[in-house]
Enzyme design. Structure first.
Site, PDB file in Angstrom:
ATOM      1  N   HIS A  70       4.157  -4.644 -11.565  1.00  0.00           N
ATOM      2  CA  HIS A  70       3.457  -3.879 -12.607  1.00  0.00           C
ATOM      3  C   HIS A  70       3.557  -4.563 -13.968  1.00  0.00           C
ATOM      4  O   HIS A  70       2.621  -4.510 -14.766  1.00  0.00           O
ATOM      5  CB  HIS A  70       3.997  -2.450 -12.670  1.00  0.00           C
ATOM      6  CG  HIS A  70       3.526  -1.594 -11.540  1.00  0.00           C
ATOM      7  ND1 HIS A  70       3.166  -0.272 -11.682  1.00  0.00           N
ATOM      8  CD2 HIS A  70       3.342  -1.886 -10.220  1.00  0.00           C
ATOM      9  CE1 HIS A  70       2.779   0.218 -10.504  1.00  0.00           C
ATOM     10  NE2 HIS A  70       2.895  -0.750  -9.609  1.00  0.00           N
ATOM     11  N   HIS A 188       4.545  -4.337  -0.124  1.00  0.00           N
ATOM     12  CA  HIS A 188       4.714  -3.074   0.593  1.00  0.00           C
ATOM     13  C   HIS A 188       5.524  -3.252   1.873  1.00  0.00           C
ATOM     14  O   HIS A 188       5.488  -2.410   2.760  1.00  0.00           O
ATOM     15  CB  HIS A 188       3.347  -2.420   0.828  1.00  0.00           C
ATOM     16  CG  HIS A 188       2.732  -1.939  -0.458  1.00  0.00           C
ATOM     17  ND1 HIS A 188       1.469  -1.406  -0.562  1.00  0.00           N
ATOM     18  CD2 HIS A 188       3.239  -1.897  -1.723  1.00  0.00           C
ATOM     19  CE1 HIS A 188       1.211  -1.073  -1.821  1.00  0.00           C
ATOM     20  NE2 HIS A 188       2.277  -1.359  -2.555  1.00  0.00           N
ATOM     21  N   THR A 203       0.599  14.066   1.157  1.00  0.00           N
ATOM     22  CA  THR A 203       0.174  15.467   1.239  1.00  0.00           C
ATOM     23  C   THR A 203       1.045  16.276   2.191  1.00  0.00           C
ATOM     24  O   THR A 203       1.129  17.489   2.083  1.00  0.00           O
ATOM     25  CB  THR A 203      -1.295  15.542   1.696  1.00  0.00           C
ATOM     26  OG1 THR A 203      -1.449  14.701   2.839  1.00  0.00           O
ATOM     27  CG2 THR A 203      -2.229  15.070   0.592  1.00  0.00           C
ATOM     28  N   ASP A 220      10.676  -7.886   5.520  1.00  0.00           N
ATOM     29  CA  ASP A 220      10.139  -8.677   6.633  1.00  0.00           C
ATOM     30  C   ASP A 220       8.726  -8.190   6.934  1.00  0.00           C
ATOM     31  O   ASP A 220       8.194  -7.339   6.230  1.00  0.00           O
ATOM     32  CB  ASP A 220      11.051  -8.564   7.863  1.00  0.00           C
ATOM     33  CG  ASP A 220      11.222  -7.126   8.317  1.00  0.00           C
ATOM     34  OD1 ASP A 220      10.269  -6.315   8.157  1.00  0.00           O
ATOM     35  OD2 ASP A 220      12.296  -6.782   8.825  1.00  0.00           O
TER      36      ASP A 220
HETATM   37  C1  HEM Z   1      -3.998  -2.656  -5.022  1.00  0.00           C
HETATM   38  C2  HEM Z   1      -2.745  -2.954  -5.240  1.00  0.00           C
HETATM   39  C3  HEM Z   1      -1.631  -1.963  -5.150  1.00  0.00           C
HETATM   40  C4  HEM Z   1      -1.667  -0.601  -5.149  1.00  0.00           C
HETATM   41  C5  HEM Z   1      -2.865   0.297  -5.264  1.00  0.00           C
HETATM   42  C6  HEM Z   1      -0.313  -0.147  -5.015  1.00  0.00           C
HETATM   43  C7  HEM Z   1       0.057   1.176  -4.980  1.00  0.00           C
HETATM   44  C8  HEM Z   1       1.352   1.623  -4.826  1.00  0.00           C
HETATM   45  C9  HEM Z   1       1.769   2.994  -4.881  1.00  0.00           C
HETATM   46  C10 HEM Z   1       0.878   4.172  -5.123  1.00  0.00           C
HETATM   47  C11 HEM Z   1       3.099   3.024  -4.678  1.00  0.00           C
HETATM   48  C12 HEM Z   1       4.032   4.230  -4.719  1.00  0.00           C
HETATM   49  C13 HEM Z   1       4.902   4.154  -5.972  1.00  0.00           C
HETATM   50  C14 HEM Z   1       5.960   5.223  -6.031  1.00  0.00           C
HETATM   51  O1  HEM Z   1       5.795   6.291  -5.443  1.00  0.00           O
HETATM   52  O2  HEM Z   1       6.981   4.969  -6.704  1.00  0.00           O
HETATM   53  C15 HEM Z   1       3.522   1.684  -4.483  1.00  0.00           C
HETATM   54  C16 HEM Z   1       4.829   1.313  -4.233  1.00  0.00           C
HETATM   55  C17 HEM Z   1       5.253   0.017  -4.202  1.00  0.00           C
HETATM   56  N1  HEM Z   1       4.510  -1.097  -4.474  1.00  0.00           N
HETATM   57 FE1  HEM Z   1       2.503  -1.184  -4.647  1.00  0.00          FE
HETATM   58  N2  HEM Z   1       0.508  -1.218  -4.922  1.00  0.00           N
HETATM   59  C18 HEM Z   1      -0.253  -2.350  -5.011  1.00  0.00           C
HETATM   60  C19 HEM Z   1       0.199  -3.658  -5.002  1.00  0.00           C
HETATM   61  C20 HEM Z   1       1.516  -4.029  -4.969  1.00  0.00           C
HETATM   62  C21 HEM Z   1       1.995  -5.380  -5.083  1.00  0.00           C
HETATM   63  C22 HEM Z   1       1.126  -6.616  -5.264  1.00  0.00           C
HETATM   64  C23 HEM Z   1       3.363  -5.320  -5.005  1.00  0.00           C
HETATM   65  C24 HEM Z   1       4.381  -6.439  -5.094  1.00  0.00           C
HETATM   66  C25 HEM Z   1       4.194  -7.666  -4.690  1.00  0.00           C
HETATM   67  C26 HEM Z   1       3.725  -3.946  -4.814  1.00  0.00           C
HETATM   68  C27 HEM Z   1       5.000  -3.487  -4.626  1.00  0.00           C
HETATM   69  C28 HEM Z   1       5.338  -2.171  -4.391  1.00  0.00           C
HETATM   70  C29 HEM Z   1       6.668  -1.746  -4.020  1.00  0.00           C
HETATM   71  C30 HEM Z   1       7.884  -2.630  -3.777  1.00  0.00           C
HETATM   72  C31 HEM Z   1       6.608  -0.361  -3.900  1.00  0.00           C
HETATM   73  C32 HEM Z   1       7.751   0.584  -3.520  1.00  0.00           C
HETATM   74  C33 HEM Z   1       8.416   1.143  -4.754  1.00  0.00           C
HETATM   75  C34 HEM Z   1       9.557   2.090  -4.411  1.00  0.00           C
HETATM   76  O3  HEM Z   1       9.747   2.453  -3.257  1.00  0.00           O
HETATM   77  O4  HEM Z   1      10.260   2.483  -5.358  1.00  0.00           O
HETATM   78  N3  HEM Z   1       2.589  -3.181  -4.815  1.00  0.00           N
HETATM   79  N4  HEM Z   1       2.451   0.842  -4.588  1.00  0.00           N
END
Ligand code: HEM
Ligand SMILES: *[C@@H]1O[C@H](CO)[C@@H](O)[C@H](O)[C@H]1NC(C)=O
Ligand SMILES: *[C@@H]1O[C@H](CO)[C@@H](O)[C@H](O)[C@H]1NC(C)=O
Ligand SMILES: *[C@@H]1O[C@H](CO)[C@@H](O)[C@H](O)[C@H]1NC(C)=O
Ligand SMILES: *[C@@H]1O[C@H](CO)[C@@H](O)[C@H](O)[C@H]1NC(C)=O
Ligand SMILES: *[C@@H]1O[C@H](CO)[C@@H](O)[C@H](O)[C@H]1NC(C)=O
Ligand SMILES: *[C@@H]1O[C@H](CO)[C@@H](O)[C@H](O)[C@H]1NC(C)=O
Ligand SMILES: *[C@@H]1O[C@H](CO)[C@@H](O)[C@H](O)[C@H]1NC(C)=O
Ligand SMILES: *[C@@H]1O[C@H](CO)[C@@H](O)[C@H](O)[C@H]1NC(C)=O
Length: 511
Positions: A70, A188, A203, A220
């Site tokens: 972010h 993810h 939901t 992984d």
């Molecule tokens: C279109 C691109 C992306 C969308 C729409 C998206 C959306 C989201 C959303 C909605 C969450 C839930 C956040 C929460 O509830 O705290 C999430 C979690 C996460 N995202 Fe993404 N994400 C995207 C790309 C990425 C990228 C590129 C990375 C890193 C390389 C990333 C890493 C993470 C991680 C590690 C989590 C888990 C956070 C946690 O469990 O605290 N995301 N993402």
């Protein structure tokens, strides 16, 4: 979420020498500090994400990796602005950045930066430690990011946006459509979606309040395999709200070709090292990063030169990667003026050799520990010291060799302004009472201590130190630094000549 309590130990044994890695030419406060954070010191950034430890029913690692993405997502590759610059600290009130994980992660890192290492470098180190801490591969680290002083644009992709917006966002950030698919899959691999923050996405009630992307914990390609098998519980793929199935739209955007290529664990790791690495190295075009920083073979640190009992005391430490050898290390030095030492230089053996633990990241790179050789030389006051170097004998039949700062010697610029660790003190009540000795000061002396902490720069003037009478040609000045003072630079003008002295905080063993 199942949490397997296994140690995510990687197979070590890799060689630490990496071609094109940054070279440490002493003194270099930036490389010195970054090396400490990466490979030597137990700080929150090197310890909290170990073993993929849980927090908020996600993992610390997941929180750190999301924070890094972010922060970086403000980059605009056409204007060269934004990127990994810690602007996230000014952007936390945006819906894009909702979640306790963001705030708490920034707090994790709050104590770590100093005036040479910014928050942005620490965020990058955090992301690297997050991935290895969860059993993933080691991503090379480059340093030298510069912290933003204000928020960047609100350009973090959101799940309700359509595929075209996501392709455009990633393009602006410097990633192709294929790279977008891979980078989202890499990200993810960890964590999930918190119901409290995204009630329209999660939901159905989940007991832990978080719908994880993957059924296992660890960095992984399970995220890929479960997607391809159709067993995934990733709500951004199979959630009841079709609008927010952004991962499904992204993952399937090329007919699953990229996802299928990531079904190989080796490919997944290699692609993630490359793309997360590029993500972390995405910085404003005005910023130049260092070469990748690998553990240094030889590192001089903890040097102190100060007047003591009619001589100059000189303390120095030479750190060498521990390879199990019982080495003999000798320190040599030459005088600044006149003749005192023999032609080959004055020399002493270490007074102590200690084994220092390496961080987990270092162990992943095959460096299990360091051997520190501590020297305590008594230097003739009149002839002083101009430079020093070391001779190392591995005692394995090979010829002894010289460690001399890559041929430049370890040069001591001057003996006019000296930080005195013996006369200085640190107490909870008074803070850091810095004492600096100045040689032959005229009436014209202007000296300040400059410290940066949490983005704020503090300067405190030095005043004549009445409790330490002049001796050995030095007059003592003191400056009282309260609050957290990780490292300080003493800036002095003595008789119109400027001196700058970097003093790492609290690295004064045995003085
Ligand atoms: C279109 C691109 C992306 C969308 C729409 C998206 C959306 C989201 C959303 C909605 C969450 C839930 C956040 C929460 O509830 O705290 C999430 C979690 C996460 N995202 Fe993404 N994400 C995207 C790309 C990425 C990228 C590129 C990375 C890193 C390389 C990333 C890493 C993470 C991680 C590690 C989590 C888990 C956070 C946690 O469990 O605290 N995301 N993402
Ligand atoms: C699905 O998510 C979108 C975006 O958050 C929201 O506007 C919409 O109301 C949600 N739909 C349902 C049925 O909850
Ligand atoms: C974590 O999950 C447990 C149930 O497994 C729940 O009781 C707890 O409130 C959750 N903690 C957080 C911080 O959401
Ligand atoms: C891609 O894989 C997903 C998950 O297995 C599947 O639902 C989808 O139909 C696939 N799409 C294509 C174009 O093969
Ligand atoms: C290392 O060598 C020194 C002298 O060469 C010897 O006194 C010492 O016992 C050795 N230490 C180990 C651990 O072998
Ligand atoms: C380093 O020190 C040695 C010993 O005093 C000297 O012979 C040599 O010229 C020095 N090298 C440089 C680059 O100053
Ligand atoms: C500073 O100037 C004074 C007066 O000219 C002189 O005595 C002293 O040696 C000078 N000190 C240094 C460090 O050059
Ligand atoms: C003393 O040094 C500080 C910091 O280098 C500078 O801001 C200040 O103007 C100087 N004061 C005088 C009297 O030269
Ligand atoms: C260094 O040597 C001096 C003089 O022998 C001694 O007073 C001092 O305690 C020593 N310092 C350390 C750190 O061993």
């Amino acid at each position: 979420m199942r949490h397997t309590l296994r140690g995510f130990l990687c197979l070590a044994g890799t060689v630490h020498l990496v071609l094109g890695a940054a070279v440490f030419n002493w003194p270099d406060p930036l490389l010195d500090s970054l090396d400490h954070l990466l490979y030597l010191t137990a700080t929150p950034v090197s310890t909290l994400a170990l073993n993929c430890g849980m927090r908020d029913n996600s993992t610390v690692a997941a929180q750190w990796l999301r924070l890094a993405y972010h922060d970086m997502a403000t980059h605009d590759s056409t204007t060269g602005t934004g990127g990994l610059d810690a602007s996230i600290a000014f952007e936390l009130d945006r819906p894009q950045n909702v979640g306790v994980g963001m705030t708490i992660s920034l707090l994790d890192f709050a104590s770590v930066p100093n005036q040479y290492v910014g928050k942005a470098d620490v965020i990058a180190i955090g992301a690297i430690n997050a991935v290895v801490g969860c059993g993933g591969p080691a991503i090379p680290f480059r340093g030298g990011r510069i912290d933003a002083t204000e928020a960047g644009p609100a350009t973090v992709p959101e799940p309700q946006q359509d595929l075209a917006s996501h392709v455009a966002s990633f393009k602006a950030q410097g990633f192709s459509e294929t790279e977008m698919i891979s980078l989202v899959a890499c990200g993810h691999s960890l964590g999930g979606v918190q119901q409290v923050d995204f009630p329209l996405i999660v939901t159905e009630d989940v007991p832990t309040g978080i719908q994880t992307f993957v059924s296992t914990v660890g960095f992984d390609n399970t995220v890929v395999k479960e997607y391809l098998k159709g067993t995934t519980e990733n709500v951004l793929v199979v959630g009841s709200n079709i609008t927010t199935r952004s991962d499904l739209r992204i993952f399937s955007s090329d007919g699953n070709v990229t996802m299928q290529s990531l079904a190989s664990p080796e490919t997944f790791n290699a692609v993630c090292v490359d793309l997360i690495g590029r993500m972390l190295d995405t910085v404003p075009s005005t910023v130049t990063l260092t070469d990748p920083i690998e553990p240094f073979d030889f590192k001089v640190w903890n040097t102190f030169l100060f007047p003591q009992g009619g001589s100059l005391a000189f303390l120095a430490t030479l750190r060498i990667i521990d390879t199990g050898l019982n080495r003999t290390v000798t320190m040599f030095w030459k005088e600044r003026t006149g003749t005192f030492c023999p032609a080959a230089g004055c020399s002493i053996p270490p007074f102590k050799v200690s084994t220092d633990d390496a961080t987990f990241l270092a162990t992943v790179k095959g460096v299990m520990a360091f051997k520190s050789h501590l020297f305590n030389a008594t230097i003739d006051l009149a002839t002083s010291i101009s430079h020093f170097w070391f001779e190392v004998n591995d005692n394995d039949g090979s010829a002894p060799f010289i460690v001399d700062n890559h041929g430049a010697n370890y040069t001591i610029d001057h003996d006019v302004v000296l930080y005195d660790p013996r006369r200085s003190s640190v107490t909870e009540f008074d803070g850091w009472m810095m004492v600096v000795g100045v040689k032959d000061p005229s009436t014209s002396i202007n000296m300040t201590a400059l410290t940066t902490f949490a983005g704020k720069t503090v300067t405190v003037p030095f005043e004549l130190d009445s409790s330490n009478p002049s001796t050995d040609g030095y007059t003592f000045y003191t400056s009282q630094l309260r609050g957290p003072t990780p490292t300080t630079t003493v800036l002095a003008a003595v008789n119109g000549t400027a001196y700058s002295l970097w003093v790492p905080f609290m690295t004064t063993p045995g003085v």
